[in-house]
Design an enzyme around this catalytic site. Structure first.
Site, PDB file in Angstrom:
ATOM      1  N   SER A 139      58.398 -16.777 -12.710  1.00  0.00           N
ATOM      2  CA  SER A 139      58.001 -18.168 -12.866  1.00  0.00           C
ATOM      3  C   SER A 139      58.618 -18.973 -11.725  1.00  0.00           C
ATOM      4  O   SER A 139      58.779 -18.459 -10.607  1.00  0.00           O
ATOM      5  CB  SER A 139      58.458 -18.670 -14.242  1.00  0.00           C
ATOM      6  OG  SER A 139      58.059 -19.991 -14.452  1.00  0.00           O
ATOM      7  N   TYR A 153      49.872 -24.785  -8.992  1.00  0.00           N
ATOM      8  CA  TYR A 153      51.067 -23.933  -9.052  1.00  0.00           C
ATOM      9  C   TYR A 153      51.967 -24.342 -10.226  1.00  0.00           C
ATOM     10  O   TYR A 153      52.398 -23.496 -11.012  1.00  0.00           O
ATOM     11  CB  TYR A 153      51.814 -24.031  -7.723  1.00  0.00           C
ATOM     12  CG  TYR A 153      52.973 -23.071  -7.592  1.00  0.00           C
ATOM     13  CD1 TYR A 153      52.756 -21.722  -7.335  1.00  0.00           C
ATOM     14  CD2 TYR A 153      54.292 -23.522  -7.700  1.00  0.00           C
ATOM     15  CE1 TYR A 153      53.818 -20.840  -7.202  1.00  0.00           C
ATOM     16  CE2 TYR A 153      55.355 -22.645  -7.570  1.00  0.00           C
ATOM     17  CZ  TYR A 153      55.122 -21.304  -7.315  1.00  0.00           C
ATOM     18  OH  TYR A 153      56.183 -20.426  -7.195  1.00  0.00           O
ATOM     19  N   LYS A 157      52.689 -22.006 -13.556  1.00  0.00           N
ATOM     20  CA  LYS A 157      54.028 -21.512 -13.909  1.00  0.00           C
ATOM     21  C   LYS A 157      54.455 -22.033 -15.286  1.00  0.00           C
ATOM     22  O   LYS A 157      55.138 -21.327 -16.036  1.00  0.00           O
ATOM     23  CB  LYS A 157      55.043 -21.886 -12.821  1.00  0.00           C
ATOM     24  CG  LYS A 157      54.776 -21.210 -11.472  1.00  0.00           C
ATOM     25  CD  LYS A 157      54.782 -19.678 -11.553  1.00  0.00           C
ATOM     26  CE  LYS A 157      54.657 -19.019 -10.183  1.00  0.00           C
ATOM     27  NZ  LYS A 157      54.641 -17.551 -10.250  1.00  0.00           N
TER      28      LYS A 157
HETATM   29  N1  NAP Z   1      59.640 -18.215  -2.476  1.00  0.00           N
HETATM   30  C1  NAP Z   1      60.107 -19.086  -3.350  1.00  0.00           C
HETATM   31  O1  NAP Z   1      60.889 -19.993  -3.018  1.00  0.00           O
HETATM   32  C2  NAP Z   1      59.711 -18.964  -4.793  1.00  0.00           C
HETATM   33  C3  NAP Z   1      60.278 -19.882  -5.691  1.00  0.00           C
HETATM   34  C4  NAP Z   1      59.950 -19.791  -7.033  1.00  0.00           C
HETATM   35  C5  NAP Z   1      59.088 -18.799  -7.460  1.00  0.00           C
HETATM   36  N2  NAP Z   1      58.537 -17.925  -6.573  1.00  0.00           N
HETATM   37  C6  NAP Z   1      57.628 -16.882  -7.096  1.00  0.00           C
HETATM   38  O2  NAP Z   1      58.063 -15.605  -6.675  1.00  0.00           O
HETATM   39  C7  NAP Z   1      56.937 -14.703  -6.627  1.00  0.00           C
HETATM   40  C8  NAP Z   1      56.943 -13.978  -5.291  1.00  0.00           C
HETATM   41  O3  NAP Z   1      56.766 -14.956  -4.274  1.00  0.00           O
HETATM   42  P1  NAP Z   1      57.260 -14.762  -2.771  1.00  0.00           P
HETATM   43  O4  NAP Z   1      58.028 -15.984  -2.430  1.00  0.00           O
HETATM   44  O5  NAP Z   1      57.849 -13.422  -2.571  1.00  0.00           O
HETATM   45  O6  NAP Z   1      55.847 -14.912  -2.050  1.00  0.00           O
HETATM   46  P2  NAP Z   1      55.140 -14.119  -0.880  1.00  0.00           P
HETATM   47  O7  NAP Z   1      56.105 -13.714   0.156  1.00  0.00           O
HETATM   48  O8  NAP Z   1      53.976 -14.959  -0.517  1.00  0.00           O
HETATM   49  O9  NAP Z   1      54.641 -12.806  -1.616  1.00  0.00           O
HETATM   50  C9  NAP Z   1      53.615 -12.855  -2.564  1.00  0.00           C
HETATM   51  C10 NAP Z   1      53.257 -11.441  -2.950  1.00  0.00           C
HETATM   52  O10 NAP Z   1      52.152 -11.494  -3.868  1.00  0.00           O
HETATM   53  C11 NAP Z   1      51.122 -10.639  -3.386  1.00  0.00           C
HETATM   54  N3  NAP Z   1      49.833 -11.154  -3.821  1.00  0.00           N
HETATM   55  C12 NAP Z   1      49.333 -12.403  -3.642  1.00  0.00           C
HETATM   56  N4  NAP Z   1      48.098 -12.493  -4.149  1.00  0.00           N
HETATM   57  C13 NAP Z   1      47.814 -11.259  -4.663  1.00  0.00           C
HETATM   58  C14 NAP Z   1      46.690 -10.703  -5.305  1.00  0.00           C
HETATM   59  N5  NAP Z   1      45.588 -11.424  -5.529  1.00  0.00           N
HETATM   60  N6  NAP Z   1      46.728  -9.408  -5.707  1.00  0.00           N
HETATM   61  C15 NAP Z   1      47.832  -8.653  -5.480  1.00  0.00           C
HETATM   62  N7  NAP Z   1      48.935  -9.132  -4.876  1.00  0.00           N
HETATM   63  C16 NAP Z   1      48.908 -10.418  -4.463  1.00  0.00           C
HETATM   64  C17 NAP Z   1      51.296 -10.629  -1.859  1.00  0.00           C
HETATM   65  O11 NAP Z   1      50.791  -9.445  -1.286  1.00  0.00           O
HETATM   66  P3  NAP Z   1      49.379  -9.299  -0.519  1.00  0.00           P
HETATM   67  O12 NAP Z   1      49.155 -10.548   0.276  1.00  0.00           O
HETATM   68  O13 NAP Z   1      49.589  -8.068   0.293  1.00  0.00           O
HETATM   69  O14 NAP Z   1      48.383  -9.099  -1.619  1.00  0.00           O
HETATM   70  C18 NAP Z   1      52.823 -10.603  -1.763  1.00  0.00           C
HETATM   71  O15 NAP Z   1      53.299  -9.281  -1.917  1.00  0.00           O
HETATM   72  C19 NAP Z   1      55.702 -15.571  -6.868  1.00  0.00           C
HETATM   73  O16 NAP Z   1      55.285 -15.448  -8.210  1.00  0.00           O
HETATM   74  C20 NAP Z   1      56.203 -16.984  -6.602  1.00  0.00           C
HETATM   75  O17 NAP Z   1      55.453 -17.947  -7.297  1.00  0.00           O
HETATM   76  C21 NAP Z   1      58.832 -17.987  -5.252  1.00  0.00           C
END
Ligand code: NAP
Length: 259
Positions: A139, A153, A157
Site C-alpha cells: 500500500s 493512486y 491504495k
Molecule cells: N517508491 C515509493 O516511494 C513508494 C511509496 C509507497 C508505495 N509504493 C508502492 O510500492 C510498490 C512498488 O513500487 P516501486 O516504487 O518499486 O515502483 P517501480 O520501480 O515503478 O516498480 C513497479 C513494478 O511493478 C511492475 N508492474 C507495473 N505494472 C505492471 C503490470 N501491469 N503487470 C506486472 N507488473 C507490473 C513493474 O514492472 P514492469 O514495468 O516490468 O511490468 C515494476 O517491477 C508499488 O505498489 C507502489 O505503489 C512505492
C-alpha cells in the site's frame, strides 16, 4: 533451505526486486512476475547463481488470465504456495481529477486493486492449505493522505487497505497485511519528479524533489527486507492491519527472526 513458496508481482525493479532477493536469502522459492522479461531473467539468474530458487512468468498482471497462470506456475514449480506479495503498482495518471484521462484512471484501479483481488482469489485454495498462508499487499501513505494530482493512486491504495481488512475478516486461517513501505528511491519516484510538477501543489511536489536531493529516499533494500520477513513470519494476530515497514513491532520481528 525452507519449503516456502512465494509469488511476488512487480519483481523486475525497485521494491519488488529488492524483496525477491531478500526472500531468496531467507530461503524461500520465489515466482517472479512483471512485464519485463529481460529484467526478470537477470534477477532469476542472480538468485539461482547465489544458490536460491526462482522461476519467472513475464506477463501483465492486469490481463484476465495472469493471476491464475501465476498460481499454477508456483504450484507446478514449487509444489504449493505459502504467500502472495501484491507489489506491482501504477502511479498514473499524475493529473488533477478534472484533467485525468479516464482510461488511465481505470487502468490504475485494474493494476492496483483488481489484480491483487484476482491473484488472492486464485491463490486462496493453496494459501488455506499452507501451514501459515500469508498475503502482503503493498500500500502507501497515500492510502490515508489525500495528495492533489494522485486521485487514482490514493483511491487505489485506500481500496487495497480495505480489501486487506475484509480478506482478514473472511479468512481466519490466513494472515493478510497492507504495508506502507515508506518513500523509496525507485523509478516511481523518478516519474513523480519528472511529471508531477504540473499536477501537484508546488509545496507537495517540492517535498519529493527535496527528499531526493537530500538523499532521504529509502534504499529499496530496507523496506524490501521488512516485506520479505512479513511474508514469511507475520503473526496471525496482525491480520487485517495497515502497517508501516518501520513500525517498532515490524523491526522487532526482523531482529527476532534474523537474530
Ligand atoms: N517508491 C515509493 O516511494 C513508494 C511509496 C509507497 C508505495 N509504493 C508502492 O510500492 C510498490 C512498488 O513500487 P516501486 O516504487 O518499486 O515502483 P517501480 O520501480 O515503478 O516498480 C513497479 C513494478 O511493478 C511492475 N508492474 C507495473 N505494472 C505492471 C503490470 N501491469 N503487470 C506486472 N507488473 C507490473 C513493474 O514492472 P514492469 O514495468 O516490468 O511490468 C515494476 O517491477 C508499488 O505498489 C507502489 O505503489 C512505492
Amino acid at each position: 533451505m525452507s519449503d516456502w513458496s512465494v509469488i511476488i508481482t512487480g519483481a523486475s525493479r525497485g521494491l519488488g526486486r529488492a524483496t525477491a532477493l531478500a526472500l531468496a536469502r531467507l530461503g524461500a522459492a520465489v515466482l517472479l512476475n512483471a512485464r519485463s522479461a529481460s529484467d526478470l531473467t537477470h534477477l532469476r539468474d542472480e538468485i539461482v547463481s547465489a544458490g536460491g530458487r526462482a522461476e519467472m512468468l513475464a506477463a501483465d498482471i492486469s490481463q484476465p488470465d495472469t493471476p491464475e497462470r501465476l498460481v499454477a506456475a508456483a504450484v507446478l514449480h514449487f509444489g504449493g504456495l505459502d504467500a502472495v506479495i501484491n507489489n506491482a503498482g501504477a502511479l498514473a495518471p499524475l493529473a488533477r481529477i478534472a484533467d485525468s484521462d479516464p482510461r488511465l484512471w481505470q487502468r490504475n484501479l485494474v493494476v492496483n486493486v483488481w489484480a491483487p483481488f484476482a491473484l488472492v482469489q486464485a491463490a486462496l485454495p493453496h494459501l488455506r492449505r499452507a501451514p501459515h498462508g500469508r498475503v502482503v499487499n503493498v500500500s502507501s501513505g497515500a492510502a490515508v493522505r489525500p495528495v492533489p494530482g494522485w486521485s487514482a493512486y490514493c483511491a487505489s491504495k485506500a481500496a487495497i487497505n480495505m480489501f486487506t481488512a475484509v480478506l482478514a475478516a473472511e479468512e481466519p486461517e490466513i494472515t493478510a497485511l497492507a504495508l506502507r513501505p515508506g518513500v523509496i528511491d525507485t523509478s516511481m519516484q523518478q516519474t513523480l519528479r519528472e511529471l508531477g510538477a504540473d499536477a501537484m501543489p508546488p509545496e507537495e511536489y517540492q517535498r519529493y524533489v527535496q527528499l531526493h536531493s537530500e538523499g532521504m529516499l529509502l534504499p529499496p533494500e530496507a523496506p524490501g527486507q521488512a516485506l520479505a520477513m512479513l511474508a514469511l513470519h507475520a503473526p496471525r494476530a496482525w491480520s487485517g492491519r495497515f502497517i508501516s515497514w518501520d513500525a517498532p513491532e515490524v523491526q522487532a520481528l526482523m531482529s527476532e527472526m534474523s537474530g
